[in-house]
Enzyme design. Structure first.
Site, PDB file in Angstrom:
ATOM      1  N   HIS A   1      -4.043  -7.060   3.649  1.00 33.35           N
ATOM      2  CA  HIS A   1      -4.742  -6.964   2.360  1.00 33.35           C
ATOM      3  C   HIS A   1      -5.623  -8.158   2.048  1.00 33.35           C
ATOM      4  CE1 HIS A   1      -2.516  -3.454   0.722  1.00 33.35           C
ATOM      5  NE2 HIS A   1      -1.547  -3.907   1.485  1.00 33.35           N
TER       6      HIS A   1
ATOM      7  N   LYS B   1      -9.382  -8.551 -13.765  1.00 39.50           N
ATOM      8  CA  LYS B   1      -8.736  -8.716 -12.455  1.00 39.50           C
ATOM      9  C   LYS B   1      -8.152 -10.123 -12.440  1.00 39.50           C
ATOM     10  CE  LYS B   1     -12.890  -7.921 -10.545  1.00 39.50           C
ATOM     11  NZ  LYS B   1     -12.699  -6.932  -9.504  1.00 39.50           N
ATOM     12  N   ARG B   2      -7.355 -10.444 -11.397  1.00 39.17           N
ATOM     13  CA  ARG B   2      -6.857 -11.810 -11.307  1.00 39.17           C
ATOM     14  C   ARG B   2      -8.026 -12.801 -11.297  1.00 39.17           C
ATOM     15  NH1 ARG B   2      -1.358 -12.486 -10.007  1.00 39.17           N
ATOM     16  NH2 ARG B   2      -1.861 -14.712 -10.061  1.00 39.17           N
TER      17      ARG B   2
ATOM     18  N   LYS C   1     -13.522 -14.162  -6.676  1.00 36.94           N
ATOM     19  CA  LYS C   1     -13.899 -13.008  -7.506  1.00 36.94           C
ATOM     20  C   LYS C   1     -15.054 -13.360  -8.450  1.00 36.94           C
ATOM     21  CE  LYS C   1      -9.198 -11.063  -7.334  1.00 36.94           C
ATOM     22  NZ  LYS C   1      -9.332  -9.690  -6.808  1.00 36.94           N
TER      23      LYS C   1
ATOM     24  N   THR D   1      -9.643  -2.145  -6.166  1.00 37.60           N
ATOM     25  CA  THR D   1      -9.284  -0.784  -6.578  1.00 37.60           C
ATOM     26  C   THR D   1      -9.711  -0.573  -8.027  1.00 37.60           C
ATOM     27  OG1 THR D   1      -7.073  -1.673  -6.959  1.00 37.60           O
ATOM     28  CG2 THR D   1      -7.379  -0.333  -4.988  1.00 37.60           C
TER      29      THR D   1
ATOM     30  N   LYS E   1     -11.395   2.673 -10.285  1.00 34.07           N
ATOM     31  CA  LYS E   1     -10.889   3.162 -11.573  1.00 34.07           C
ATOM     32  C   LYS E   1     -12.001   3.191 -12.614  1.00 34.07           C
ATOM     33  CE  LYS E   1      -6.499   1.116 -10.307  1.00 34.07           C
ATOM     34  NZ  LYS E   1      -5.755  -0.153 -10.310  1.00 34.07           N
TER      35      LYS E   1
HETATM   36  C1  26V Z   1      -0.179 -13.068  -1.359  1.00 39.20           C
HETATM   37  C2  26V Z   1       0.792 -13.962  -1.710  1.00 39.20           C
HETATM   38  C3  26V Z   1       0.799 -15.256  -1.074  1.00 39.20           C
HETATM   39  C4  26V Z   1       2.133 -15.943  -1.183  1.00 39.20           C
HETATM   40  C5  26V Z   1       2.746 -15.857  -2.538  1.00 39.20           C
HETATM   41  C6  26V Z   1       2.847 -14.471  -3.079  1.00 39.20           C
HETATM   42  C7  26V Z   1       1.732 -13.591  -2.679  1.00 39.20           C
HETATM   43  C8  26V Z   1       1.656 -12.357  -3.277  1.00 39.20           C
HETATM   44  C9  26V Z   1       0.676 -11.488  -2.923  1.00 39.20           C
HETATM   45  C10 26V Z   1      -0.236 -11.839  -1.975  1.00 39.20           C
HETATM   46  C11 26V Z   1      -1.190 -10.808  -1.564  1.00 39.20           C
HETATM   47  C12 26V Z   1      -2.582 -11.044  -1.823  1.00 39.20           C
HETATM   48  C13 26V Z   1      -3.318  -9.935  -1.228  1.00 39.20           C
HETATM   49  C14 26V Z   1      -3.786  -8.913  -2.220  1.00 39.20           C
HETATM   50  O1  26V Z   1      -3.262  -8.692  -3.294  1.00 39.20           O
HETATM   51  N1  26V Z   1      -4.820  -8.272  -1.808  1.00 39.20           N
HETATM   52  C15 26V Z   1      -5.489  -7.267  -2.596  1.00 39.20           C
HETATM   53  O2  26V Z   1      -5.028  -6.007  -2.138  1.00 39.20           O
HETATM   54  C16 26V Z   1      -5.668  -4.938  -2.803  1.00 39.20           C
HETATM   55  C17 26V Z   1      -5.030  -3.669  -2.320  1.00 39.20           C
HETATM   56  O3  26V Z   1      -5.304  -3.486  -0.974  1.00 39.20           O
HETATM   57  C18 26V Z   1      -7.157  -4.981  -2.548  1.00 39.20           C
HETATM   58  O4  26V Z   1      -7.766  -3.944  -3.274  1.00 39.20           O
HETATM   59  C19 26V Z   1      -7.742  -6.315  -2.986  1.00 39.20           C
HETATM   60  O5  26V Z   1      -9.081  -6.413  -2.624  1.00 39.20           O
HETATM   61  C20 26V Z   1      -6.969  -7.438  -2.331  1.00 39.20           C
HETATM   62  O6  26V Z   1      -7.373  -8.698  -2.837  1.00 39.20           O
END
Ligand code: 26V
Length: 829
Positions: A370, A560-561, A566, A668, A672
């Site tokens: 992701h 968004k975050r 972003k 996503t 929406k």
């Molecule tokens: C990374 C980490 C790093 C360590 C600490 C906890 C943590 C929690 C989540 C993440 C994941 C980050 C990746 C993420 O959220 N990607 C998003 O995924 C969406 C669904 O596929 C996508 O639409 C977004 O573009 C993408 O940023």
């Protein structure tokens, strides 16, 4: 009421859900017998609990049917392992899925209660950070709706994503104690508990057959206890399960401490062991490498695999055919320890030989990536793994040994390739979890076409070469049940009136809406619905911030975050630029705008927090400047979450999707917004590219550098100073921000923002894209002045969103990745 209560309590417990009167009796009966409250004095909170428990009863009844039918068919089951699930509130979803909204509304009305007010009593379970967790929830919905045997596994965090308030313009985090008033939806399975082991040491020996066996001994154990949430699909006979694990101290623990005689210390340590499922890590951008996070990951992986295998062994006995009956999807690398854990279970516990176990493992797992951001790719220090999971580290080394052997064979003599492909980063002494997930999986997928291409070409080129066909694309999608039917019922009804109801389970049917773009009466109703949604959003904004906004102005939304990539900062630069032009009277036909920005910053992410503060400082200045007050308003919407998205998205005219090309894996929210009739202003990044291909170039505002241009510019040496010297408008804007115009009481407040833009080289090309962004915003203004032309394009956007349903994503996973067919339980149940 007295008579009602008397009658209801005399009646039977069973409720006919298609009869409002029966529901009313049922509610009274649940109020007395389950909630334990007198219906005569019950408030909305109690009515919510009574209703939720009543629905829970139906969920359980139907769920049993699904389980029996599934065992009967012995279909290959899909397990979706994810550290995060952002399901959103449950009540309205279940009512919509069961087709009960109207009858329940009527029943509540007869009790003097309003369904929407009652539904507001439910806390939004915030068990995720953002896109990744919400995607998991959309997928569960699509799987249940289309009768795929899919089940989720995750963690029942006691504290979810923090709730955000803005104080003095700055983000303040508050614990999200969502279970405080109990959770009526969960079934706690005290008897479904597995020990999860940590630390200890390894003893290897030869067994009777002379094979080397290893045992993991002297471990510290924690129990994982299951809680189940039932997942309904739209008008579907299937009820799936989302099993969330809670950490509990083992009896063993209790006993040992008791015997040591230090009661208080014993209880204290018991509590520490239960911190594993206490809190969700609120970061989605940088990896900290904390031991507690590693333990969380292993905790949920180990419990889930034990549960999956136990279920398999109820019907089967041969572990070497496990992969024929199950597929496990890894949602990012967070559950990647499942690969060595599966090997450990197969080899150490079930006695399979290594090669057979490796075959089963690789045929079982698939991994979804992701993110492309290097700082978000997980790696764990070898020393930490050795201490926490010594046997897993050994297994990872063994996997790596075989893997590197193959790399040497495929790329003889290429030491650089060997170093890059190793599961071990020798320089930092860390294990690369993405590498582990790739090697241990049958398929690896990216989440949008561009993202998958970049994974294959830039991030993992040698893996792609070595395993042709392993990397595939599955573009993300969103469920139209929550993101249209439920959050925008008026638009949903208008669409159904025009083209029928097929779109609810087949979003491609929206194509039939295209001709309506040319229908003036339809456009008028479409616009009226948008206006009503903007009024609802306006009321929400007033409630949250006290600001009054004009629903006739263009609602320009970025939610968004908060992250540098972003580029909320680019949005702010444009806002300030617009403010300058308005003040100087340099705009001939100004279009009134309300710029709405919302999102959370990771608590330790200083720059993201500064961006929030800047938005609030800019908002304060602009909103208090009467010379622009009819033309520009800026809102920072606090505590953006699934529930507030449901109000915000339907109320938007313009959707901001402005990440630096090549950084947003998919997005996503972009889908929406378009589905709810907003036009997109965006870069050629993530799924924006595919959205543009679907809606057509004329129906989207694309601007800025492409991924290739970003890379080329950087390669040639990008100089932000040069950009700013060539653009006096931009210089003015940046100077205002960095010199303290918006915060005269502390003029150097945004020093760090200046630093990132100049000294640190503007990594995300904010300045490089500024001129193109402003130019695109001018095109937006121009179109907005012609409401009919705007409405035509907005309707075409809705009509062409068919492919962005998570139903399409799930059908693709089923066909290309899992090799499963939908079950047909309609007849069985
Ligand atoms: C990374 C980490 C790093 C360590 C600490 C906890 C943590 C929690 C989540 C993440 C994941 C980050 C990746 C993420 O959220 N990607 C998003 O995924 C969406 C669904 O596929 C996508 O639409 C977004 O573009 C993408 O940023």
């Amino acid at each position: 009421m007295d008579q009602l209560v008397k009658e209801a309590l005399e009646g039977e417990f069973r409720v006919n859900m298609h009869d409002a009167d029966s529901i009313r009796r049922g509610l009274i009966s649940y109020m007395v017998r389950v909630v334990g409250h007198d219906p005569r004095s019950a408030g909305t909170r109690q009515w919510f609990m009574a209703l939720a428990h009543m629905i829970k009863g139906i969920l359980s009844e139907r769920g049993m049917g699904t389980s029996r039918a599934q065992y009967g068919q012995d279909t290959r089951r899909i397990y979706y392992l994810s550290m995060e699930f952002l399901t959103g509130r449950r009540l309205m979803k279940h009512l919509v899925d069961f087709g009960l909204t109207d009858t329940v509304r009527e029943a509540l009305e007869s009790l003097g209660q309003d369904l929407d007010t009652v539904a507001e009593e439910e806390p939004d379970p915030a068990l995720g950070n953002g896109g990744l967790g919400r995607l998991a929830a959309c997928f569960l919905d699509s799987m249940a709706t289309h009768q795929y045997p899919g089940h989720g596994y995750g963690i029942r965090y006691e504290f979810g994503m923090f709730s955000q308030t803005i104080e003095d313009g700055q983000q303040v985090e508050h614990p999200d104690n969502w279970l405080r008033r109990g959770n009526p939806w969960e079934f706690v399975r005290h008897s479904v508990a597995y020990p999860v082991r940590f630390h200890g040491r390894i003893v290897c020996f030869r067994d009777e057959q002379g094979r080397e066996r290893c045992e993991w001994v002297d471990t510290q154990d924690i129990n994982a206890v299951a809680s189940d949430l039932k997942i309904t699909g739209y008008d579907s006979p299937i009820i799936s399960n989302l099993r969330l694990w809670t950490a509990r101290a083992t009896n063993d623990f209790d006993l040992r401490f008791f015997n040591e005689g230090n009661y208080i210390e014993a209880v204290k340590d018991k509590t520490t062991s239960e911190t594993l499922s206490k809190v969700l890590y609120p970061m989605d951008s940088t990896v900290l490498g904390q031991e507690l996070r590693l333990k969380q990951e292993y905790f949920f992986v180990s419990a889930s695999l034990q549960d999956i295998i136990a279920r398999y062994l109820r019907v089967h006995s041969d572990m070497s055919t496990l992969h024929k009956k199950i597929a496990i999807q890894l949602n990012d690398t967070h559950p990647a320890l499942a690969v060595p854990e599966m090997m450990r279970l197969l080899v150490d516990v079930h006695g399979l030989d290594w090669d057979k176990a490796w075959h089963v493992t690789r045929e079982t797992f698939c991994y979804t990536n992701h993110t492309l951001l290097p700082e978000a790719l997980e790696t764990w220090p070898i020393g930490m793994l050795e201490h926490v999971l010594p046997r897993h580290l050994e297994i990872i080394y063994l996997i790596n040994h075989d893997h590197l052997q193959q790399v040497r064979f495929r790329f003889p003599g290429e030491m650089d390739v060997l170093r890059r492909m190793s599961l071990v980063d020798e320089e930092t002494q860390r294990i690369r979890m993405a590498h582990l997930a790739i090697v241990g999986s049958k398929r690896v997928n990216g989440v949008a076409a561009l993202h998958t291409r970049l994974l294959r070409e830039k991030v993992f080129p040698e893996f792609d070469e070595m395993y042709p066909g392993k990397f595939v694309n599955v573009t993300n999608g969103v469920t139209q049940r929550r993101w249209l039917l439920q959050c925008n019922p008026e638009l949903g009804a208008l669409i159904s009136q025009a083209i029928g109801e097929a779109w609810k389970t087949d979003l491609m049917a929206l194509r039939d809406l295209e001709p309506m773009a040319e229908d003036a009466a339809f456009r008028e109703r479409f616009n009226a619905i948008k206006l009503a949604n903007k009024e609802r959003l306006g009321a929400h904004i007033a409630g949250q911030t006290g600001l009054v906004v004009d629903p006739a102005s263009m609602f320009d939304v970025q939610v968004k975050r908060i992250h540098e990539y972003k580029r909320q900062l680019l949005n702010v630069l444009h806002v300030v630029h617009r403010y300058v032009l308005l003040r100087e009277g340099r705009v001939t036909a100004p279009v009134p705008r309300t710029v709405i920005i919302g999102g959370k910053a990771a608590p330790g992410y200083y720059l993201a927090k500064q961006i929030i503060r800047l938005i609030n400082d800019v908002a304060l200045t602009i909103n208090n400047d009467r010379s622009v007050s009819d033309l520009l308003k800026v809102v920072f919407l606090p505590n953006y979450n699934v529930s507030s998205a449901e109000i915000t998205i339907p109320g938007a005219n313009l959707s901001e999707q402005i990440s630096t090309a090549g950084t947003e894996a998919s997005g996503t929210g972009n889908m929406k917004f378009a589905l709810n009739g907003a036009l997109t202003i965006g870069t050629l990044d993530g799924a924006n590219i595919e959205i543009k291909e679907e809606v057509g170039d004329d129906n989207i505002f694309i601007f800025g550098l492409t991924t290739e241009q970003v890379m080329e510019t950087k390669r040639r040496g990008y100089n932000p100073w040069r950009v700013i010297e060539g653009n006096p408008d931009l210089k003015r804007v940046v100077d205002m921000i960095t010199s303290g115009f918006f915060n005269p009481q502390q003029v150097n407040r945004y020093h760090a923002i200046g630093e990132t833009l100049f000294e640190r080289g503007d990594q995300y090309m904010v300045l490089a894209d500024f001129a193109a962004y402003v130019e695109a915003q001018n095109r937006v203004d121009e179109l907005f002045q012609d409401p009919d032309a705007w409405a035509r394009k907005a309707i075409l956007n809705v009509a062409r969103m068919g492919t962005f349903s998570s139903d399409r994503s799930i059908h693709t996973y089923a066909r290309d990745i899992w090799g499963v067919e939908p079950m047909d339980l309609t007849a069985t149940l």
